[in-house]
Design a protein around this motif. Sequence first.
Motif, short mmCIF file in Angstrom:
data_model
loop_
_atom_site.label_atom_id
_atom_site.label_comp_id
_atom_site.label_asym_id
_atom_site.label_seq_id
_atom_site.Cartn_x
_atom_site.Cartn_y
_atom_site.Cartn_z
N ALA A 101 0.90 15.71 -4.80
CA ALA A 101 2.27 15.96 -5.22
C ALA A 101 3.23 15.88 -4.04
O ALA A 101 4.31 15.30 -4.12
CB ALA A 101 2.38 17.33 -5.89
N SER A 102 2.82 16.45 -2.92
CA SER A 102 3.70 16.46 -1.74
C SER A 102 3.78 15.10 -1.08
O SER A 102 4.82 14.73 -0.51
CB SER A 102 3.21 17.50 -0.73
OG SER A 102 1.95 17.14 -0.19
N LEU A 103 2.71 14.33 -1.12
CA LEU A 103 2.69 13.04 -0.44
C LEU A 103 3.79 12.12 -0.98
O LEU A 103 4.47 11.42 -0.21
CB LEU A 103 1.31 12.39 -0.60
CG LEU A 103 0.89 11.35 0.43
CD1 LEU A 103 0.91 11.94 1.83
CD2 LEU A 103 -0.50 10.82 0.09
N PHE A 159 7.08 13.54 0.43
CA PHE A 159 7.22 13.21 1.85
C PHE A 159 7.72 11.78 2.02
O PHE A 159 8.64 11.50 2.80
CB PHE A 159 5.88 13.36 2.58
CG PHE A 159 5.36 14.76 2.69
CD1 PHE A 159 6.22 15.85 2.77
CD2 PHE A 159 4.00 15.00 2.72
CE1 PHE A 159 5.72 17.15 2.90
CE2 PHE A 159 3.49 16.28 2.85
CZ PHE A 159 4.35 17.36 2.93
N ARG A 160 7.11 10.87 1.28
CA ARG A 160 7.49 9.45 1.41
C ARG A 160 8.92 9.21 0.95
O ARG A 160 9.65 8.42 1.56
CB ARG A 160 6.52 8.59 0.59
CG ARG A 160 6.90 7.11 0.52
CD ARG A 160 6.82 6.45 1.89
NE ARG A 160 7.21 5.05 1.83
CZ ARG A 160 8.38 4.57 2.23
NH1 ARG A 160 9.32 5.39 2.72
NH2 ARG A 160 8.64 3.28 2.15
N MET A 161 9.33 9.88 -0.12
CA MET A 161 10.65 9.62 -0.70
C MET A 161 11.79 10.31 0.04
O MET A 161 12.94 9.89 -0.08
CB MET A 161 10.66 10.02 -2.17
CG MET A 161 9.83 9.12 -3.06
SD MET A 161 10.04 9.52 -4.81
CE MET A 161 9.19 8.13 -5.57
N ARG A 200 0.85 -1.19 0.00
CA ARG A 200 0.00 0.00 0.00
C ARG A 200 0.88 1.23 0.00
O ARG A 200 1.83 1.34 0.78
CB ARG A 200 -0.89 0.00 1.25
CG ARG A 200 -1.81 1.21 1.37
CD ARG A 200 -2.60 1.16 2.67
NE ARG A 200 -1.73 1.33 3.83
CZ ARG A 200 -1.95 0.75 5.01
NH1 ARG A 200 -2.98 -0.07 5.18
NH2 ARG A 200 -1.12 0.97 6.02
N ALA A 201 0.56 2.16 -0.87
CA ALA A 201 1.25 3.45 -0.86
C ALA A 201 0.74 4.27 0.32
O ALA A 201 -0.35 4.04 0.85
CB ALA A 201 1.00 4.20 -2.16
N VAL A 202 1.54 5.26 0.73
CA VAL A 202 1.10 6.13 1.80
C VAL A 202 -0.13 6.92 1.36
O VAL A 202 -0.27 7.32 0.20
CB VAL A 202 2.24 7.10 2.22
CG1 VAL A 202 2.67 8.01 1.07
CG2 VAL A 202 1.84 7.92 3.43
N THR A 203 -1.05 7.11 2.29
CA THR A 203 -2.20 7.99 2.09
C THR A 203 -2.23 8.98 3.25
O THR A 203 -1.43 8.90 4.18
CB THR A 203 -3.53 7.21 2.04
OG1 THR A 203 -3.80 6.69 3.35
CG2 THR A 203 -3.46 6.07 1.04
N ALA A 204 -3.19 9.89 3.20
CA ALA A 204 -3.30 10.84 4.30
C ALA A 204 -3.48 10.13 5.63
O ALA A 204 -2.91 10.52 6.65
CB ALA A 204 -4.47 11.79 4.06
N LYS A 205 -4.26 9.05 5.63
CA LYS A 205 -4.64 8.41 6.88
C LYS A 205 -3.83 7.16 7.21
O LYS A 205 -3.88 6.68 8.34
CB LYS A 205 -6.13 8.01 6.82
CG LYS A 205 -7.08 9.18 6.67
CD LYS A 205 -7.09 10.05 7.92
CE LYS A 205 -8.11 11.16 7.83
NZ LYS A 205 -8.10 12.01 9.04
N SER A 222 0.82 21.86 2.03
CA SER A 222 1.59 20.62 1.85
C SER A 222 2.78 20.72 0.90
O SER A 222 3.92 20.47 1.29
CB SER A 222 0.65 19.51 1.38
OG SER A 222 0.06 19.83 0.13
N ASN A 223 2.54 21.05 -0.36
CA ASN A 223 3.63 21.04 -1.34
C ASN A 223 4.39 22.35 -1.39
O ASN A 223 5.33 22.50 -2.17
CB ASN A 223 3.09 20.73 -2.75
CG ASN A 223 2.13 21.80 -3.26
OD1 ASN A 223 1.25 22.23 -2.52
ND2 ASN A 223 2.30 22.21 -4.50
N LEU A 224 4.02 23.29 -0.54
CA LEU A 224 4.68 24.59 -0.50
C LEU A 224 5.49 24.71 0.79
O LEU A 224 6.60 24.20 0.87
CB LEU A 224 3.65 25.71 -0.66
CG LEU A 224 2.83 25.64 -1.96
CD1 LEU A 224 1.71 26.67 -1.95
CD2 LEU A 224 3.74 25.84 -3.17
N CYS A 225 4.94 25.32 1.81
CA CYS A 225 5.72 25.59 3.02
C CYS A 225 6.11 24.30 3.76
O CYS A 225 7.25 24.18 4.24
CB CYS A 225 4.97 26.52 3.94
SG CYS A 225 4.66 28.14 3.18
#
Length: 239
Positions: free
Chosen positions: A211-213, A216-218, A3-8, A173-176
Amino acid sequence: MSRAVTAKSPPVNDGLPMPGFDITRADTAIVITDPQNDFLSPDGVTWAVVGKNVTDNGTVENLEALFAVADDTGMPLFVSPHYYFTHDHRWQFEGTLETLMHAIGMFDRPHALSLEGFEGSGADWLERYKPFINNGRTVVTSPHKAYGPETNDLVLQLRKAGISKVILAGMSSNLCTESHMRELVEQGFDVMVVTDAIAGAITEHYDGYQASLTNFRMIASAVDNTANTVKAIRHAWRG
């Protein structure tokens, strides 16, 4: 099962290494970016593009849970805010979303030395967070001006407090938030990201949160949800 990371949910067997992140009392802190009305209130100037993701992720409530566990345990807590003063509107060039933020008056304050008009403004903290931020213990850094902490004193404050590990959450998320993660990693900090205590802008053509998720994972040492993170913090502070 994979499973890939999700918000939850954290990732499971997703084909990438799992470095892990150990929360230790001596050197771990929570860092929250931009817990401000313009991002997190329905009255904020960005709500039309971030509101659905904030609501779906439970970002407001999950950030409050992080604030609360820091308050309960005494865990170090740092807030990196975003303010634009009158002189910032005289910049001679801007990137895409800098241009947008200035055009809509996002995070505006009249002057660095004045809180005139701050209370209840888009630059102010979400009301429910104020007891945790205005408690005399939380470190509020100088404002970052584009997206990352290269332009404020967050890294200095963390190092002066003996912090080498950061639990990161906040907006956007994908900015600051992502920019803070990248710079903190470059500065030698061990960073984990709380994926449902974050949200991003979603427009017709672009999804900032997704895009940010991936990044974050990588890049981070670990990604996990608020419930698991709060549980791990409480366990570390009981030990």
